[in-house]
Write a protein that holds these residues in place. Structure first.
Motif, PDB file in Angstrom:
ATOM      1  N   ALA A 177      -3.074  -1.574  19.274  1.00 17.29           N
ATOM      2  CA  ALA A 177      -2.008  -2.204  18.485  1.00 17.29           C
ATOM      3  C   ALA A 177      -1.936  -1.516  17.127  1.00 17.29           C
ATOM      4  CB  ALA A 177      -2.267  -3.698  18.319  1.00 17.29           C
ATOM      5  N   ILE A 178      -0.767  -0.975  16.771  1.00 16.63           N
ATOM      6  CA  ILE A 178      -0.619  -0.195  15.534  1.00 16.63           C
ATOM      7  C   ILE A 178       0.655  -0.605  14.809  1.00 16.63           C
ATOM      8  CG2 ILE A 178      -1.857   1.784  16.501  1.00 16.63           C
ATOM      9  CD1 ILE A 178       0.901   3.107  16.937  1.00 16.63           C
ATOM     10  N   SER A 179       0.685  -0.304  13.536  1.00 21.64           N
ATOM     11  CA  SER A 179       1.907  -0.516  12.761  1.00 21.64           C
ATOM     12  C   SER A 179       2.777   0.733  12.830  1.00 21.64           C
ATOM     13  CB  SER A 179       1.552  -0.821  11.303  1.00 21.64           C
ATOM     14  OG  SER A 179       1.097   0.363  10.648  1.00 21.64           O
ATOM     15  N   ASP A 180       3.992   0.619  12.305  1.00 23.30           N
ATOM     16  CA  ASP A 180       4.819   1.808  12.149  1.00 23.30           C
ATOM     17  C   ASP A 180       4.130   2.773  11.180  1.00 23.30           C
ATOM     18  OD1 ASP A 180       5.380  -0.218  10.081  1.00 23.30           O
ATOM     19  OD2 ASP A 180       6.758   1.284   9.294  1.00 23.30           O
ATOM     20  N   ASN A 181       4.471   4.031  11.250  1.00 27.58           N
ATOM     21  CA  ASN A 181       3.937   5.056  10.352  1.00 27.58           C
ATOM     22  C   ASN A 181       2.479   5.427  10.648  1.00 27.58           C
ATOM     23  OD1 ASN A 181       4.959   6.721   8.215  1.00 27.58           O
ATOM     24  ND2 ASN A 181       3.538   5.735   6.792  1.00 27.58           N
ATOM     25  N   TYR A 182       1.943   4.908  11.736  1.00 27.59           N
ATOM     26  CA  TYR A 182       0.545   5.175  12.088  1.00 27.59           C
ATOM     27  C   TYR A 182       0.334   6.653  12.405  1.00 27.59           C
ATOM     28  CZ  TYR A 182      -3.811   4.823  14.870  1.00 27.59           C
ATOM     29  OH  TYR A 182      -5.077   4.979  15.376  1.00 27.59           O
ATOM     30  N   PHE A 183       1.195   7.206  13.222  1.00 22.98           N
ATOM     31  CA  PHE A 183       1.031   8.603  13.628  1.00 22.98           C
ATOM     32  C   PHE A 183       1.274   9.550  12.458  1.00 22.98           C
ATOM     33  CE2 PHE A 183       2.467   6.203  17.395  1.00 22.98           C
ATOM     34  CZ  PHE A 183       1.313   6.322  18.158  1.00 22.98           C
ATOM     35  N   THR A 184       2.222   9.214  11.600  1.00 22.12           N
ATOM     36  CA  THR A 184       2.471  10.036  10.407  1.00 22.12           C
ATOM     37  C   THR A 184       1.243  10.049   9.501  1.00 22.12           C
ATOM     38  OG1 THR A 184       4.830   9.533  10.491  1.00 22.12           O
ATOM     39  CG2 THR A 184       3.956  10.328   8.390  1.00 22.12           C
ATOM     40  N   THR A 185       0.604   8.883   9.335  1.00 25.68           N
ATOM     41  CA  THR A 185      -0.588   8.797   8.493  1.00 25.68           C
ATOM     42  C   THR A 185      -1.728   9.626   9.061  1.00 25.68           C
ATOM     43  OG1 THR A 185       0.075   6.563   7.834  1.00 25.68           O
ATOM     44  CG2 THR A 185      -2.192   7.196   7.382  1.00 25.68           C
ATOM     45  N   LEU A 186      -1.797   9.706  10.382  1.00 28.52           N
ATOM     46  CA  LEU A 186      -2.834  10.523  11.018  1.00 28.52           C
ATOM     47  C   LEU A 186      -2.467  12.006  11.059  1.00 28.52           C
ATOM     48  CD1 LEU A 186      -3.914   8.333  14.080  1.00 28.52           C
ATOM     49  CD2 LEU A 186      -5.080   8.603  11.887  1.00 28.52           C
ATOM     50  N   GLY A 187      -1.236  12.338  10.676  1.00 30.32           N
ATOM     51  CA  GLY A 187      -0.807  13.733  10.686  1.00 30.32           C
ATOM     52  C   GLY A 187      -0.263  14.182  12.018  1.00 30.32           C
ATOM     53  N   LEU A 239       0.820  -1.211   0.000  1.00 32.41           N
ATOM     54  CA  LEU A 239       0.000   0.000   0.000  1.00 32.41           C
ATOM     55  C   LEU A 239       0.856   1.263   0.000  1.00 32.41           C
ATOM     56  CD1 LEU A 239      -2.772  -1.109   2.529  1.00 32.41           C
ATOM     57  CD2 LEU A 239      -2.972  -0.937   0.045  1.00 32.41           C
ATOM     58  N   ARG A 240       1.986   1.220   0.683  1.00 26.84           N
ATOM     59  CA  ARG A 240       2.858   2.393   0.710  1.00 26.84           C
ATOM     60  C   ARG A 240       3.514   2.649  -0.644  1.00 26.84           C
ATOM     61  NH1 ARG A 240       5.423   0.827   6.647  1.00 26.84           N
ATOM     62  NH2 ARG A 240       3.572   1.448   7.817  1.00 26.84           N
ATOM     63  N   SER A 265       0.630   7.882   2.470  1.00 34.47           N
ATOM     64  CA  SER A 265       1.144   7.006   3.522  1.00 34.47           C
ATOM     65  C   SER A 265       0.068   5.993   3.863  1.00 34.47           C
ATOM     66  CB  SER A 265       1.542   7.807   4.772  1.00 34.47           C
ATOM     67  OG  SER A 265       0.438   8.529   5.273  1.00 34.47           O
ATOM     68  N   ALA A 266       0.457   4.925   4.550  1.00 34.18           N
ATOM     69  CA  ALA A 266      -0.476   3.866   4.921  1.00 34.18           C
ATOM     70  C   ALA A 266      -0.009   3.237   6.227  1.00 34.18           C
ATOM     71  CB  ALA A 266      -0.580   2.815   3.825  1.00 34.18           C
ATOM     72  N   ALA A 267      -0.968   2.741   7.013  1.00 35.00           N
ATOM     73  CA  ALA A 267      -0.648   2.086   8.287  1.00 35.00           C
ATOM     74  C   ALA A 267      -1.811   1.192   8.669  1.00 35.00           C
ATOM     75  CB  ALA A 267      -0.373   3.122   9.370  1.00 35.00           C
ATOM     76  N   GLN A 322      -6.151 -10.750  14.608  1.00 34.01           N
ATOM     77  CA  GLN A 322      -6.887 -11.386  13.519  1.00 34.01           C
ATOM     78  C   GLN A 322      -7.623 -10.354  12.673  1.00 34.01           C
ATOM     79  OE1 GLN A 322     -10.035 -14.117  14.720  1.00 34.01           O
ATOM     80  NE2 GLN A 322      -9.631 -15.407  12.954  1.00 34.01           N
ATOM     81  N   PHE A 323      -8.102  -9.288  13.316  1.00 33.70           N
ATOM     82  CA  PHE A 323      -8.809  -8.226  12.603  1.00 33.70           C
ATOM     83  C   PHE A 323      -7.995  -6.944  12.701  1.00 33.70           C
ATOM     84  CE2 PHE A 323     -12.029 -11.227  13.892  1.00 33.70           C
ATOM     85  CZ  PHE A 323     -12.838 -11.337  12.773  1.00 33.70           C
ATOM     86  N   CYS A 324      -7.982  -6.186  11.632  1.00 28.95           N
ATOM     87  CA  CYS A 324      -7.277  -4.908  11.677  1.00 28.95           C
ATOM     88  C   CYS A 324      -7.962  -3.914  10.756  1.00 28.95           C
ATOM     89  CB  CYS A 324      -5.802  -5.073  11.305  1.00 28.95           C
ATOM     90  SG  CYS A 324      -5.499  -5.212   9.548  1.00 28.95           S
ATOM     91  N   THR A 325      -7.689  -2.649  11.011  1.00 28.61           N
ATOM     92  CA  THR A 325      -8.195  -1.551  10.185  1.00 28.61           C
ATOM     93  C   THR A 325      -7.032  -0.932   9.430  1.00 28.61           C
ATOM     94  OG1 THR A 325      -9.999  -1.073  11.734  1.00 28.61           O
ATOM     95  CG2 THR A 325      -9.355   0.693  10.236  1.00 28.61           C
ATOM     96  N   ILE A 326      -7.179  -0.828   8.124  1.00 31.64           N
ATOM     97  CA  ILE A 326      -6.163  -0.186   7.292  1.00 31.64           C
ATOM     98  C   ILE A 326      -6.505   1.290   7.188  1.00 31.64           C
ATOM     99  CG2 ILE A 326      -4.985  -0.233   5.058  1.00 31.64           C
ATOM    100  CD1 ILE A 326      -6.391  -2.971   4.609  1.00 31.64           C
ATOM    101  N   ILE A 327      -5.519   2.159   7.333  1.00 35.32           N
ATOM    102  CA  ILE A 327      -5.744   3.590   7.118  1.00 35.32           C
ATOM    103  C   ILE A 327      -4.757   4.094   6.073  1.00 35.32           C
ATOM    104  CG2 ILE A 327      -6.644   3.985   9.428  1.00 35.32           C
ATOM    105  CD1 ILE A 327      -3.950   5.226  10.173  1.00 35.32           C
ATOM    106  N   VAL A 328      -5.239   4.918   5.171  1.00 34.10           N
ATOM    107  CA  VAL A 328      -4.393   5.493   4.116  1.00 34.10           C
ATOM    108  C   VAL A 328      -4.673   6.988   4.027  1.00 34.10           C
ATOM    109  CG1 VAL A 328      -4.160   3.380   2.749  1.00 34.10           C
ATOM    110  CG2 VAL A 328      -6.120   4.875   2.363  1.00 34.10           C
ATOM    111  N   ARG A 329      -3.649   7.732   3.707  1.00 27.14           N
ATOM    112  CA  ARG A 329      -3.773   9.179   3.519  1.00 27.14           C
ATOM    113  C   ARG A 329      -3.576   9.483   2.039  1.00 27.14           C
ATOM    114  NH1 ARG A 329      -3.434  14.134   6.169  1.00 27.14           N
ATOM    115  NH2 ARG A 329      -3.479  13.078   8.177  1.00 27.14           N
TER     116      ARG A 329
END
Length: 834
Positions: free
Chosen positions: A549-559, A504-505, A512-514, A649-656
Motif C-alpha cells: 500500500a503506497i501513496s501517490d508520488n512513491y515511485f518518483t521519491t524512489l527515483g 512534508l512536500r 519529494s515525499a511519500a 494503522q502503521f506506515c513508513t514515511i519516505i523523503v528524498r
C-alpha cells in the motif's frame, strides 16, 4: 595404587614434555585452538537451544499453531504454524483439555506512551490476562492483569518493565496508580515487573490484548494488519505428553476447518511444541548447530595434527620404548604412560582453550548486543557448569583421538624388531600407513568444512548484494503508528495521511515525499491474490505474492518512472474506484505482451470477497521482500494507501533530499515535521533503507565471519599437518633416497616420488571430503539448508572445484619443500649411518 600409578605417570609425562618443548608448545596450541573454538560455540548452543527459560517448570511451556499440510514451509511459519485470528485462539482455548491455561500475545509491538508531555515509542507486548500467570512471574509492585482489564472498552492499564521504570519514570516508588497516555488514550500504571524481565523477547511494557485489539469475526475486513492475530502459548497439565496434546489439537484443527470452511478449510492439522523452539525459530537453531558441527570438525583436524606429531615422537622414542619392554614393562603399562602424556597435553590445551573461549565469548556477546535487533533477553552467553562439563568431555575425546592410536602402535612390536627398524632409521610400516591415512582424513574434513563455510559466506554475500531496484541510500525513512485513541477510524487516519504528505512536500528540505506500509522499507505484506479471468479450483490454487500500500508520488521519491499508464493520485480511493499498479514481472506473467491496463486483480479474502481493482499503471520491478525470503517470482502489485479501506494503522514515511544533500541529514527535519502535525506522535525506525538492510544482516555477518575463521583455521592446520607428515616421511626415508641416488636415480625421480605420495593422499582426501559434503549438504540435509542458505545451490560445482583447487595448491607447497630436501640428500652422508 591406581591413583599413585597415575600420579607417577603424570610426573614422568611432565618431565618428558618439558624436554620436548617444541612438541609440547605446538600440541597445546593446536588443541587449545580446537577446544577453545568448540567451547565457544557450545556456549552459543547452550544459550540459544539448551539452557531455556528460568521460569518454574519451563518444559511445560508450549507453543500452539495451526498447519496447512499442503503449504510450503514459509507459509506454515517454518513448521511452527499460525493462528489466523483471535477467534481461532479463543475457540481452541475453550475446547482444549490438555493445558492448565493458555494465553495469546503479540510481541515486538509498537506502543506509543506519553508521560509528562514526553511522547516515546516503546517495544511492548499485548497479552491476555493469563500471560504472566502461565509463566509463574508476578509484578514486584502493583498487580497483574485481570479478565476485566482484557475486555474491549474497559479502562486502559499497563504494566511497566523494570528498566524503563528506572530510566524513564525515575524509579518513582509511587508509580502505581499514576496516569499516562498510551496509544492516544488515558491509561493507568498498575504494576512494575521484576528486574531483567522482558518476555517474550525484549518487551519494555505490556497492555491487555483485547483492550487494544478487540476480537473480530473471521474474515471480517477489520481483521488483518490492523487487527493482528496473536501467537499462542500454554502450560501443559501434569502428566500430559507432547504427543497427547498434539493429537488433541490436530483433532481441534479439523473440527475448526469443518465448522468454518470459508476461512479454515486448509488448516487441517496443528503443531504443539516447546515454547523455546518457537521463540528461537528453526533457522537460528539450525545455524548454531551447524556452527558447532563446523568447529567440531576443526577440533578433529587439530586432534589429527597432534596425532601425527605423536607418531613423530614414537619414531624418535622407539629405542626408549624397546628398552622399557625389554626391562619388563607390559604393553598396557606403556600404553598407559603414553595416554597419560596425551592427557597432560590435552589438559593444558583445555586450559588454553577455556582462556581463549572466555575472550571469544566476550567479543561475541559484545557484537551480538551491539546489533539493532538483539536476541531474546533470556539468551545469555556465559561459560557456566554445562559448558565446562562439555569442555571436559571434549578434552577426554581429544586425549583419546590424539593419543590412543600412537600409543597402541608404539607398544605393539618386540624389542628386537623395534631396535632393528631403529637401526635402519626407518619407522614401522604401520606408522607410515596410519600417518598417511590421517592426512587423508584431515584433507577430507578440511574440504568438507571449507565447502560448507564457502556456501554460508556466499549466502551472506547474496543477501548483502541484493538489488532492491532503487538507490537505498538516496532516501530517508521513518515509521509511525496511528493508534485508535487519536485516530479511531479509517477516515481519521486517511485525513492525517493526506495532511502529512502535503505538509512534508511543502517542506523546502525535501525534494519529494511519500508513504508506504512496507516495514523498514524491507518487508511488504505477502498473501494470496486473484487475477480476473483465471480459474482456481481450490483456495490453495490462488497464487501468493507481495502487495504494498503506497501513496501517490512513491515511485518518483524512489527515483523510478512509470513504464505504462499512470501513477496513483492523492484522490484515488476504494470508495470511488479501487485501482492498482502492477510491476513488470506481474504484467509479463499474466498478460504476456498485452497491456495490463484496464485488467482486474484483488487480494484474496476467503470469507468476504473484496472489490476488484482495476490496473492503471505498470512500474519497474522492485524487491518487495528483504534478504530472507527465497521467492523467485517477483510478481507484485500496489494499492493506494491514502484511499484504501480500511486505512493502514502503521506506515513508513519516505523523503528524498534536495539535489546535492545527504539523505542521512534529514532525521531531525522529518521528526520535527511529523511533531508539528501531532506532538503526541513519535517517529521511530528512522534511517536510510541501506542502513536498515545492513542492520538486519548484522547477525548474519557475524555468522559469516565465524565460518570464515573456522575455515581458515582448518585450512592452516591441514597445510601444517600435510607438511609435517611429508617432512617426517622424507626424514625417515633419507637412507632409502641415498641408496636410490647411489644406484642412479636422479633428483627429478626422487622429487616425483615425494610429490606423488602427496598427490594421491590429496586426491583421496578430496574425493572423500567433497563427496561427503555433497551427500550431506545436497541430499541428507538439503531441506534444512533452505532455511540457512539464501539463494545458494548446495551442489554448486564452482565452489567444489574452487575448494579442490585451493587445497591442491596448498598441498603442492606443503610437499614441495620436503621433496626438494629429498633431492639434496648426499648418498655418501646418507649411507654413512647405514
Amino acid at each position: 595404587m591406581i591413583l599413585e600409578s597415575f600420579r607417577q605417570d603424570v610426573r614422568i609425562g611432565l618431565r618428558v614434555l618439558l624436554k620436548e618443548k617444541s612438541f609440547c608448545f605446538l600440541a597445546v596450541l593446536v588443541l587449545g585452538l580446537g577446544i577453545g573454538g568448540a567451547t565457544t560455540q557450545f556456549t552459543v548452543v547452550n544459550a540459544v537451544v539448551l539452557r531455556g527459560f528460568s521460569f518454574p517448570h519451563p518444559e511445560q511451556l508450549m507453543s500452539v499453531g495451526l498447519i496447512d499440510p499442503q503449504a510450503s514451509a514459509p507459509n506454515n511459519n517454518f513448521g511452527l504454524g499460525n493462528i489466523p485470528t483471535a477467534q481461532d485462539y479463543e475457540d481452541l482455548r475453550n475446547a482444549q483439555q490438555s493445558f492448565a491455561a493458555m494465553a495469546g500475545y503479540l510481541s515486538g509491538s509498537t506502543i506509543n506512551l506519553t508521560y509528562k508531555n514526553n511522547p516515546q515509542r516503546y517495544t511492548g507486548g499485548y497479552v491476555t490476562e493469563d500471560f504472566f500467570k502461565i509463566l509463574g512471574v508476578a509484578p514486584i509492585m502493583g498487580r497483574d492483569f485481570t479478565a476485566d482489564d482484557n475486555k474491549a472498552g474497559s479502562a486502559k492499564v499497563t504494566i511497566l518493565g523494570h528498566e524503563i521504570w528506572k530510566r524513564d519514570f525515575g524509579a518513582d516508588p509511587n508509580i502505581v496508580g499514576q496516569s499516562v497516555r498510551i496509544n492516544g488514550k488515558a491509561a493507568t500504571v498498575i504494576g512494575v515487573m521484576p528486574p531483567n524481565f522482558k518476555f517474550p523477547v525484549s518487551e519494555e511494557l505490556w497492555i491487555p490484548l483485547y483492550n487494544e485489539y478487540p476480537i473480530v469475526p473471521r474474515g471480517d475486513a477489520r481483521s488483518g494488519p490492523n487487527n493482528p492475530a496473536p501467537a499462542v502459548m500454554g502450560r501443559l497439565k501434569s502428566g500430559v505428553s507432547i504427543d497427547q496434546v498434539n493429537a488433541e489439537f490436530v483433532g481441534l484443527a479439523r473440527r475448526l476447518a469443518q465448522d468454518n470452511p470459508k476461512t479454515n478449510a486448509t488448516l487441517l492439522s496443528a503443531t504443539v511444541q516447546p515454547l523455546l523452539n518457537a521463540l528461537t525459530g528453526p533457522q537460528l537453531r539450525q545455524q548454531v548447530w551447524a556452527m558447532l558441527a563446523a568447529v567440531i570438525l576443526v577440533l578433529l583436524i587439530a586432534c589429527v595434527n597432534v596425532m601425527n606429531m605423536q607418531f613423530g615422537r614414537v619414531a624418535l622414542r622407539a629405542k626408549e620404548l624397546a628398552i622399557r619392554g625389554a626391562l619388563g614393562a607390559t604393553r598396557w603399562r606403556m600404553v598407559q604412560q603414553m595416554m597419560t602424556e596425551s592427557l597432560v597435553v590435552a589438559g593444558l590445551g583445555a586450559v588454553t582453550g577455556v582462556l581463549i573461549a572466555y575472550w571469544a565469548v566476550d567479543i561475541f556477546a559484545r557484537a551480538i548486543n551491539a546489533l539493532p535487533f538483539p536476541l531474546p533477553y533470556w539468551i545469555q552467553f556465559k561459560i557456566d557448569a554445562p559448558v565446562l562439563v562439555f569442555t571436559i568431555a571434549i578434552t577426554l575425546v581429544a586425549t583419546v583421538a590424539s593419543g590412543l592410536i600412537p600409543a597402541l602402535v608404539s607398544s605393539r612390536g618386540s624389542a628386537a624388531e623395534i631396535m632393528k627398524e631403529g637401526g635402519r632409521g626407518n619407522t614401522s610400516r604401520i606408522v607410515n600407513i596410519v600417518t598417511r591415512s590421517l592426512v587423508i582424513g584431515q584433507i577430507a574434513l578440511t574440504a568438507a568444512l571449507l565447502i560448507a563455510a564457502t556456501l554460508e559466506i556466499k549466502s551472506i554475500r547474496n543477501q548483502v548484494t541484493l538489488d532492491y531496484g532503487y538507490d537505498e541510500n538516496a532516501i530517508f525513512s521513518a515509521r509511525m503508528g496511528l493508534m485508535d485513541g487519536d485516530y479511531p477510524n479509517s477516515e481519521a487516519r486517511r485525513q492525517f495521511f493526506v495532511r502529512a504528505v502535503r505538509s512534508l512536500r511543502s517542506n523546502p528540505a525535501f525534494a519529494s515525499a511519500a508513504m508506504t506500509d512496507r516495514f523498514r522499507m524491507t518487508f511488504a505484506p505477502f498473501g494470496q491474490y486473484e487475477v480476473d479471468g483465471q480459474t482456481y479450483v481450490t483456495d490453495r490454487d490462488r497464487p501468493r505474492g507481495n502487495f504494498e500500500a503506497i501513496s501517490d508520488n512513491y515511485f518518483t521519491t524512489l527515483g523510478l518512472k512509470i513504464l505504462e499508464g499512470r501513477d496513483f493520485t492523492i484522490d484515488d480511493s476504494d470508495a470511488k474506484q479501487p485501482v492498482a499498479i502492477v510491476n513488470s514481472s506481474f504484467a509479463r506473467r499474466y498478460y504476456g505482451h498485452q497491456s495490463p491496463i484496464g485488467r482486474r486483480i484483488r487480494v484474496f479474502n476467503p470469507a468476504q470477497p473484496l472489490q476488484w481493482r482495476t490496473i492503471v499503471g505498470v512500474v519497474p520491478d522492485m524487491l518487495m521482500q528483504g534478504p530472507f525470503n527465497q521467492q523467485t517470482d517477483n510478481a507484485g502489485f500496489y494499492i493506494p494507501l491514502l484511499g484504501s479501506d480500511p486505512a493502514a494503522q502503521f506506515c513508513t514515511i519516505i523523503v528524498r533530499p534536495q539535489r546535492g544533500q545527504n539523505a542521512d541529514a534529514l532525521a531531525t527535519t522529518l521528526s520535527k515535521g511529523v511533531a508539528d502535525l501531532d506532538s503526541n506522535l513519535p517517529t521511530y525506525f528512522s534511517g536510510t533503507p541501506g542502513q536498515f538492510h545492513r542492520e538486519i544482516l548484522g547477525a548474519n555477518r557475524i555468522v559469516a565471519t565465524l565460518f570464515a575463521i573456522f575455515g581458515v583455521v582448518a585450512f592452516i592446520l591441514s597445510a601444517v599437518g600435510l607438511y609435517g607428515v611429508m617432512s617426517f616421511s622424507v626424514n625417515q626415508r633419507t637412507q632409502e633416497y641415498g641408496i636410490r641416488m647411489a644406484l642412479g636415480a636422479d633428483a627429478a625421480r626422487i622429487f616425483g616420488m615425494v610429490m606423488k605420495q602427496g598427490a594421491w593422499q590429496l586426491a583421496i582426501g578430496l574425493v572423500l571430503g567433497a563427496g561427503g559434503a555433497a551427500l550431506l549438504l545436497g541430499v541428507l540435509v538439503a531441506a534444512a539448508l533452505q532455511n540457512i542458505l539464501f539463494k545458494v545451490n548446495a551442489l554448486d560445482p564452482f565452489i567444489y572445484f574452487a575448494v579442490a583447487g585451493l587445497l591442491t595448491v596448498v598441498a603442492a607447497f606443503s610437499c614441495f619443500v620436503p621433496a626438494r630436501r629429498a633431492t639434496r640428500v648426499d648418498p655418501i652422508v646418507a649411507l654413512r649411518y647405514e
